[in-house]
Design a protein around this motif. Sequence first.
Motif, PDB file in Angstrom:
ATOM      1  N   ASN A  15       0.825  -1.202   0.000  1.00  0.00           N
ATOM      2  CA  ASN A  15       0.000   0.000   0.000  1.00  0.00           C
ATOM      3  C   ASN A  15       0.865   1.260   0.000  1.00  0.00           C
ATOM      4  O   ASN A  15       0.633   2.203  -0.746  1.00  0.00           O
ATOM      5  N   SER A  16       1.897   1.271   0.818  1.00  0.00           N
ATOM      6  CA  SER A  16       2.728   2.463   0.930  1.00  0.00           C
ATOM      7  C   SER A  16       3.559   2.702  -0.314  1.00  0.00           C
ATOM      8  O   SER A  16       3.946   3.826  -0.604  1.00  0.00           O
ATOM      9  N   SER A  17       3.847   1.619  -1.069  1.00  0.00           N
ATOM     10  CA  SER A  17       4.670   1.793  -2.264  1.00  0.00           C
ATOM     11  C   SER A  17       3.867   2.198  -3.483  1.00  0.00           C
ATOM     12  O   SER A  17       4.413   2.653  -4.476  1.00  0.00           O
ATOM     13  N   LEU A  18       2.548   2.019  -3.424  1.00  0.00           N
ATOM     14  CA  LEU A  18       1.710   2.346  -4.574  1.00  0.00           C
ATOM     15  C   LEU A  18       1.465   3.847  -4.625  1.00  0.00           C
ATOM     16  O   LEU A  18       0.839   4.418  -3.764  1.00  0.00           O
ATOM     17  N   GLN A  19       1.960   4.497  -5.669  1.00  0.00           N
ATOM     18  CA  GLN A  19       1.890   5.951  -5.730  1.00  0.00           C
ATOM     19  C   GLN A  19       0.959   6.480  -6.816  1.00  0.00           C
ATOM     20  O   GLN A  19       0.769   7.671  -6.921  1.00  0.00           O
ATOM     21  N   LEU A  20       0.405   5.580  -7.648  1.00  0.00           N
ATOM     22  CA  LEU A  20      -0.418   6.043  -8.762  1.00  0.00           C
ATOM     23  C   LEU A  20      -1.823   5.489  -8.647  1.00  0.00           C
ATOM     24  O   LEU A  20      -2.027   4.398  -8.115  1.00  0.00           O
ATOM     25  N   PRO A  21      -2.826   6.207  -9.177  1.00  0.00           N
ATOM     26  CA  PRO A  21      -4.197   5.713  -9.113  1.00  0.00           C
ATOM     27  C   PRO A  21      -4.331   4.362  -9.790  1.00  0.00           C
ATOM     28  O   PRO A  21      -3.625   4.048 -10.734  1.00  0.00           O
ATOM     29  N   LEU A  22      -5.268   3.563  -9.296  1.00  0.00           N
ATOM     30  CA  LEU A  22      -5.480   2.239  -9.845  1.00  0.00           C
ATOM     31  C   LEU A  22      -6.403   2.253 -11.054  1.00  0.00           C
ATOM     32  O   LEU A  22      -6.581   1.232 -11.690  1.00  0.00           O
ATOM     33  N   LEU A  23      -6.996   3.376 -11.363  1.00  0.00           N
ATOM     34  CA  LEU A  23      -7.971   3.395 -12.446  1.00  0.00           C
ATOM     35  C   LEU A  23      -7.491   4.204 -13.610  1.00  0.00           C
ATOM     36  O   LEU A  23      -6.990   5.293 -13.457  1.00  0.00           O
ATOM     37  N   SER A 175     -11.172  15.366 -49.728  1.00  0.00           N
ATOM     38  CA  SER A 175     -10.988  13.936 -49.509  1.00  0.00           C
ATOM     39  C   SER A 175     -10.772  13.646 -48.028  1.00  0.00           C
ATOM     40  O   SER A 175     -10.549  14.552 -47.224  1.00  0.00           O
ATOM     41  N   ALA A 176     -10.819  12.357 -47.683  1.00  0.00           N
ATOM     42  CA  ALA A 176     -10.640  11.951 -46.290  1.00  0.00           C
ATOM     43  C   ALA A 176      -9.673  10.781 -46.209  1.00  0.00           C
ATOM     44  O   ALA A 176      -9.607   9.940 -47.110  1.00  0.00           O
ATOM     45  N   SER A 177      -8.896  10.729 -45.119  1.00  0.00           N
ATOM     46  CA  SER A 177      -7.956   9.626 -44.878  1.00  0.00           C
ATOM     47  C   SER A 177      -8.187   9.081 -43.480  1.00  0.00           C
ATOM     48  O   SER A 177      -8.822   9.723 -42.638  1.00  0.00           O
ATOM     49  N   TYR A 178      -7.647   7.875 -43.238  1.00  0.00           N
ATOM     50  CA  TYR A 178      -7.811   7.224 -41.937  1.00  0.00           C
ATOM     51  C   TYR A 178      -6.509   6.572 -41.507  1.00  0.00           C
ATOM     52  O   TYR A 178      -5.753   6.036 -42.323  1.00  0.00           O
ATOM     53  N   SER A 179      -6.233   6.635 -40.210  1.00  0.00           N
ATOM     54  CA  SER A 179      -5.132   5.893 -39.612  1.00  0.00           C
ATOM     55  C   SER A 179      -5.484   5.604 -38.162  1.00  0.00           C
ATOM     56  O   SER A 179      -6.345   6.266 -37.570  1.00  0.00           O
ATOM     57  N   CYS A 180      -4.837   4.602 -37.568  1.00  0.00           N
ATOM     58  CA  CYS A 180      -4.950   4.371 -36.132  1.00  0.00           C
ATOM     59  C   CYS A 180      -3.593   3.920 -35.611  1.00  0.00           C
ATOM     60  O   CYS A 180      -2.903   3.126 -36.263  1.00  0.00           O
ATOM     61  N   ARG A 181      -3.207   4.448 -34.482  1.00  0.00           N
ATOM     62  CA  ARG A 181      -1.906   4.154 -33.890  1.00  0.00           C
ATOM     63  C   ARG A 181      -2.035   4.035 -32.380  1.00  0.00           C
ATOM     64  O   ARG A 181      -2.834   4.731 -31.743  1.00  0.00           O
ATOM     65  N   PHE A 182      -1.200   3.159 -31.801  1.00  0.00           N
ATOM     66  CA  PHE A 182      -1.073   3.117 -30.355  1.00  0.00           C
ATOM     67  C   PHE A 182      -0.397   4.398 -29.870  1.00  0.00           C
ATOM     68  O   PHE A 182       0.484   4.952 -30.545  1.00  0.00           O
ATOM     69  N   THR A 183      -0.819   4.866 -28.694  1.00  0.00           N
ATOM     70  CA  THR A 183      -0.063   5.912 -28.006  1.00  0.00           C
ATOM     71  C   THR A 183       1.058   5.204 -27.246  1.00  0.00           C
ATOM     72  O   THR A 183       0.799   4.355 -26.395  1.00  0.00           O
ATOM     73  N   GLU A 184       2.298   5.545 -27.586  1.00  0.00           N
ATOM     74  CA  GLU A 184       3.449   4.799 -27.079  1.00  0.00           C
ATOM     75  C   GLU A 184       3.841   5.309 -25.700  1.00  0.00           C
ATOM     76  O   GLU A 184       4.776   6.080 -25.519  1.00  0.00           O
ATOM     77  N   THR A 185       3.099   4.834 -24.713  1.00  0.00           N
ATOM     78  CA  THR A 185       3.366   5.190 -23.321  1.00  0.00           C
ATOM     79  C   THR A 185       4.612   4.455 -22.822  1.00  0.00           C
ATOM     80  O   THR A 185       5.106   3.521 -23.459  1.00  0.00           O
ATOM     81  N   ASN A 186       5.100   4.881 -21.673  1.00  0.00           N
ATOM     82  CA  ASN A 186       6.228   4.200 -21.041  1.00  0.00           C
ATOM     83  C   ASN A 186       5.910   2.724 -20.831  1.00  0.00           C
ATOM     84  O   ASN A 186       6.740   1.844 -21.076  1.00  0.00           O
ATOM     85  N   ARG A 187       4.725   2.457 -20.404  1.00  0.00           N
ATOM     86  CA  ARG A 187       4.258   1.088 -20.189  1.00  0.00           C
ATOM     87  C   ARG A 187       4.248   0.299 -21.503  1.00  0.00           C
ATOM     88  O   ARG A 187       4.752  -0.826 -21.594  1.00  0.00           O
ATOM     89  N   PHE A 188       3.661   0.896 -22.538  1.00  0.00           N
ATOM     90  CA  PHE A 188       3.523   0.239 -23.831  1.00  0.00           C
ATOM     91  C   PHE A 188       4.888  -0.101 -24.433  1.00  0.00           C
ATOM     92  O   PHE A 188       5.104  -1.221 -24.932  1.00  0.00           O
ATOM     93  N   GLY A 232       5.978   6.644 -15.344  1.00  0.00           N
ATOM     94  CA  GLY A 232       4.556   6.460 -15.572  1.00  0.00           C
ATOM     95  C   GLY A 232       4.170   5.031 -15.874  1.00  0.00           C
ATOM     96  O   GLY A 232       4.938   4.271 -16.472  1.00  0.00           O
ATOM     97  N   ILE A 233       2.970   4.654 -15.430  1.00  0.00           N
ATOM     98  CA  ILE A 233       2.443   3.312 -15.706  1.00  0.00           C
ATOM     99  C   ILE A 233       1.073   3.390 -16.383  1.00  0.00           C
ATOM    100  O   ILE A 233       0.362   2.397 -16.473  1.00  0.00           O
ATOM    101  N   GLY A 234       0.697   4.557 -16.877  1.00  0.00           N
ATOM    102  CA  GLY A 234      -0.638   4.748 -17.439  1.00  0.00           C
ATOM    103  C   GLY A 234      -0.766   4.243 -18.862  1.00  0.00           C
ATOM    104  O   GLY A 234       0.224   3.927 -19.534  1.00  0.00           O
ATOM    105  N   VAL A 235      -2.006   4.197 -19.344  1.00  0.00           N
ATOM    106  CA  VAL A 235      -2.310   3.675 -20.673  1.00  0.00           C
ATOM    107  C   VAL A 235      -2.795   4.742 -21.650  1.00  0.00           C
ATOM    108  O   VAL A 235      -2.936   4.471 -22.848  1.00  0.00           O
TER     109      VAL A 235
END
Length: 588
Positions: A15-23, A175-188, A232-235
């Motif tokens: 508990n004391s070592s956990l510094q970031l929100p769980l959600l 015209s229109a174009s499309y792409s999708c990419r992961f956000t490259e977080t520290n975790r990812f 960071g450990i977020g998504v």
Amino acid sequence: MGSSKISKSQFNLVNSSLQLPLLDSPKKASSTTTTTTTQSPKKITTFPKEVRDPFFTSPKDNNNIFSKPHPKQWNPFQKAAAAALDMVEKALNFHENEQTLPKTSDPRVQLAGNFAPVPEQPVQQNLPVTGAIPECIRGVYVRNGANPLYEPVSGHHFFDGDGMIHAVKFHSDGSASYSCRFTETNRFVQERALGRPIFPKAIGELHGHTGIGRLVLFYSRALFGLLDQNNGIGVANAGVVYFNDRLLAMSEDDLPYQVKVTPSGDLKTVGRYDFNGQLKSTMIAHPKVDPVSGEMFALSYDVVKKPYLKYFWFAADGTKSPDVEIDLDSATMMHDFAITENNIVIPDSQVVFKLQEMIGGGSPVVFDKEKTARFGILPKYAKNADEIQWIDVPDCFCFHLWNAWEEPETDEVVVIGSCMTPADSIFNESDENLSSVLSEIRLNRKTGTSTRREILPSSEKMNLEAGMVNRNKLGRKTQFAYLAIAEPWPKVSGFAKVDLFTGEVQKFMYGDDKYGGEPLFLPRNADSEREDDGYILAFVHDEMNWTSELQIVNATDLELVATVKLPSRVPYGFHGTFINANDLQRQA
């Protein structure tokens, strides 16, 4: 691990070592899908075929991965520690997969159908268009969502997935174009380098004794230098906002990540953004940008230590205010808040974090029936929390607040939100059907009391979740809200245009066997006299033909004006925004 006893001292160490929100924060609630199950699989079912490509089964080259912990850099002691900890993880996974998982953490439910992830897609230009794209729509529509890189090996909640942004760019030639990419977080980046998931999943895995075991495992790996938790450990899978010439992807368990839209319409992660060293804490996924001042207002909450809540704001140039520490008796799940012309409105609900519940085998996110829900009103530029006024609003949990404004003639603050019951049902399995009721909450500052009314007439009752008002009117009195019709829950069959004054409802349905997500309202221009002068943009998936499209609807008369056929499937997701062509040119 599930039957072993965890001592209080062991729990306190974790508990004391956990510094970031769980959600991490989403906007779309997904406690169930149309798939139902009562028994967890011994082996997690495989991802759709389209996902099982080399990107998902082997590490991808990345120039930055060797700045992170990597097996090739481990010394013999680290390799031995890694092998031992891997054995512990296998035992945890085996134990969890032998148990009956609740629907809220069963990946067969949470990732069923079009909730399942997709691989990245590079830019594809000149997409087929039916109808005509309005000339005022020039720029890019981006929408965030949870998209796990790796197949779950144990519990998984829809909110746990890695962040992926889907982008449709509307070019100057129409015209229109499309792409999708992961956000490259520290975790990812670390998990991609290792070729497997290694960070704990905040909702799907962190429950009961097994969850405590996973926390011990996580911090043990960090202690041996097998992973880096310091950046960071977020998504970054929930919200997106364009502020100070930057597109920011956010989840409330981390700092934002800057993502750049390239001239072709592709997406590139710039990196974790701390506002030039000014932001030292996490930031919720729903900051509010004032349409008049251009300032951005935000909260940060902690689930372990006081102060559980902090408030701060940024000038239009990105300069941050000092933190305002707000005293709360318990760590509250605070996914959203609201602004008015002069104040912020903070919901202090009955959904709280109690990590000690894990000792008894439960979830750390619980409904506190002894607590009274309340709203706090604090001046926007307050230097401390002494000026906050708390007003009780019993039995009220709003996962999202759509708008708020002041009515000086009655000395009231009016809040528009969707009141959800059971309040914790998107985190904990419940036999009671979920209800999300669009409501007007009036906070009387003179008497210190509140009133609440359902906006829709009884004949039009429906679940309304995910949506917005005209953002040019945010914090000011608004007549209309555009909200997802979450029927059958948690799918979205269309959206409702609701007159907040009269309760009149106009519906736009996406079509037979078609479901979508959050409707984004795009004003035709900032000077429009009519509040509803603009267009609705929404990703829609055809579950019969397994194809996806972007629908563009006239917000005034709810007529479909254009459909952009997309080259690949777009999973159901969370929140989006629109960046106009001029702002794209000024990206930092």
